[in-house]
Write a protein that holds these residues in place. Structure first.
Motif, PDB file in Angstrom:
ATOM      1  N   THR A   1       0.746  -1.222   0.002  1.00 43.95           N
ATOM      2  CA  THR A   1      -0.020   0.129   0.006  1.00 43.95           C
ATOM      3  C   THR A   1       1.041   1.266   0.097  1.00 43.95           C
ATOM      4  OG1 THR A   1      -1.768   1.257   1.326  1.00 43.95           O
ATOM      5  CG2 THR A   1      -0.164  -0.094   2.622  1.00 43.95           C
TER       6      THR A   1
ATOM      7  N   GLU B   1       1.779  -4.964   3.428  1.00 44.36           N
ATOM      8  CA  GLU B   1       0.855  -5.071   4.328  1.00 44.36           C
ATOM      9  C   GLU B   1       0.976  -6.424   4.898  1.00 44.36           C
ATOM     10  OE1 GLU B   1      -3.179  -2.894   2.861  1.00 44.36           O
ATOM     11  OE2 GLU B   1      -2.407  -4.575   1.344  1.00 44.36           O
TER      12      GLU B   1
ATOM     13  N   LYS C   1      -1.805  -0.767  -3.328  1.00 41.80           N
ATOM     14  CA  LYS C   1      -3.211  -0.111  -3.317  1.00 41.80           C
ATOM     15  C   LYS C   1      -2.511   1.559  -3.487  1.00 41.80           C
ATOM     16  CE  LYS C   1      -6.249   1.739   0.134  1.00 41.80           C
ATOM     17  NZ  LYS C   1      -6.808   1.660   1.488  1.00 41.80           N
TER      18      LYS C   1
END
Length: 311
Positions: A123, A150, A167
């Motif tokens: 992310t 993550e 992300k």
């Protein structure tokens, strides 16, 4: 929600909805018409260049989401894909963006990938979701500015060998803000896609500090573009606003905007009460006219602008 419920929630004339969709959602129609054989995307209305290649799938997901898998190598050099693949492998782990307008099913998609492939995801944003209390760990060796792994304590995953799904929400999606804060250029949008937050151990306490960061575009080689129905998305954005006001104990706002169709319509009326977008110097008369009578017009503008820039 089914179409009938959405038609009730979004009460507007068919003429108004037709104007905004036909004028600004051209790129979505290109997405859904692409051949799944992997052949080059045909140029349509100058939205997607003919040299881009991609694959569209429409999985059975509970949120009417389309996913485009796009290789940045095929955009810049469609005739050298084999050489690019070799170079990428030699250079080590690279980033495959999971590009999504907020409330499009990002968390669901990442969870699905982790559960079905047993691989780690990444992310741009520290201190949220499953890593909200964790110090940031770079996903790419030598890229301290992001993105970050993550690493979820309750599950064990393996870092992928070639591409790590990462992300990013990019920019241009803020609610309750002026047009100058959400109207983007291609350059500013790309910069926002590369930007995020890093959590580091505080020097003055036992907690974590947050730093704004931006990593190099050189580490990004692919992108997965998630597209949720705009009507479902705008309802989800309303639910997000409810959660935000609930967290701060804003009972007055919550009473004025109950979690039903009346509350949704009141929220849209609040959005439409501002003429800031209509009067912005970036908005031409034709676009202003197309936006007239469209409920939550600024929300739909942000949605359409975001996806057009993501292409």
């Amino acid at each position: 929600r089914n179409n009938g419920e959405l038609d009730t929630l979004i009460s507007s004339s068919a003429t108004s909805n037709g104007r905004i969709v036909s004028r600004t959602l051209r790129s979505t129609s290109v997405q859904t018409s692409v051949d799944c054989s992997g052949r080059p995307i045909q140029e349509q209305a100058d939205v997607v260049p003919a040299q881009r290649r991609g694959l569209i799938v429409n999985p059975s997901m509970p949120m009417a989401t389309h996913v485009e898998v796009q290789s940045s190598a095929s955009i810049s050099s469609p005739d050298n894909n084999d050489d690019q693949e070799v170079a990428d492998k030699e250079d080590g782990l690279k980033v495959a963006w999971l590009m999504s307008f907020p409330n499009s099913g990002t968390s669901y998609t990442l969870h699905l990938i982790r559960e079905t492939t047993n691989t780690t995801t990444a992310t741009n944003y520290a201190l949220e979701g499953d890593i909200k209390d964790e110090e940031s760990v770079p996903a790419i060796a030598g890229s301290e500015e992001g993105p970050y792994l993550e690493l979820i304590k309750t599950i064990k995953t393996t870092i992928p060998e070639k591409y790590i799904l990462t992300k990013t929400h990019c920019g241009g999606f803020c609610s309750n803000c002026l047009p100058i804060n959400y109207i983007e250029t291609p350059r500013s949008f790309q910069i926002s896609c590369l930007s995020g937050r890093r959590a580091v151990q505080s020097k003055n306490s036992t907690g974590l500090d947050v730093e704004e960061v931006r990593y190099s575009p050189d580490v990004v080689k692919k992108a997965v573009h998630v597209i949720r129905s705009p009507f479902n998305n705008v309802v989800a954005r309303f639910h997000l606003e409810q959660k935000r006001h609930s967290r701060v104990g804003d009972t007055e706002w919550l009473e004025a905007h109950p979690n039903n169709k009346l509350g949704f319509q009141k929220w849209c009326a609040d959005v439409d009460a501002s003429n800031d977008l209509m009067e912005a110097r970036w908005t031409d008369p034709g676009l202003s006219k197309a936006l007239e009578g469209v409920p939550c017009h600024a929300e739909f503008f942000r949605y359409v602008q975001w996806h057009n820039l993501a292409f």
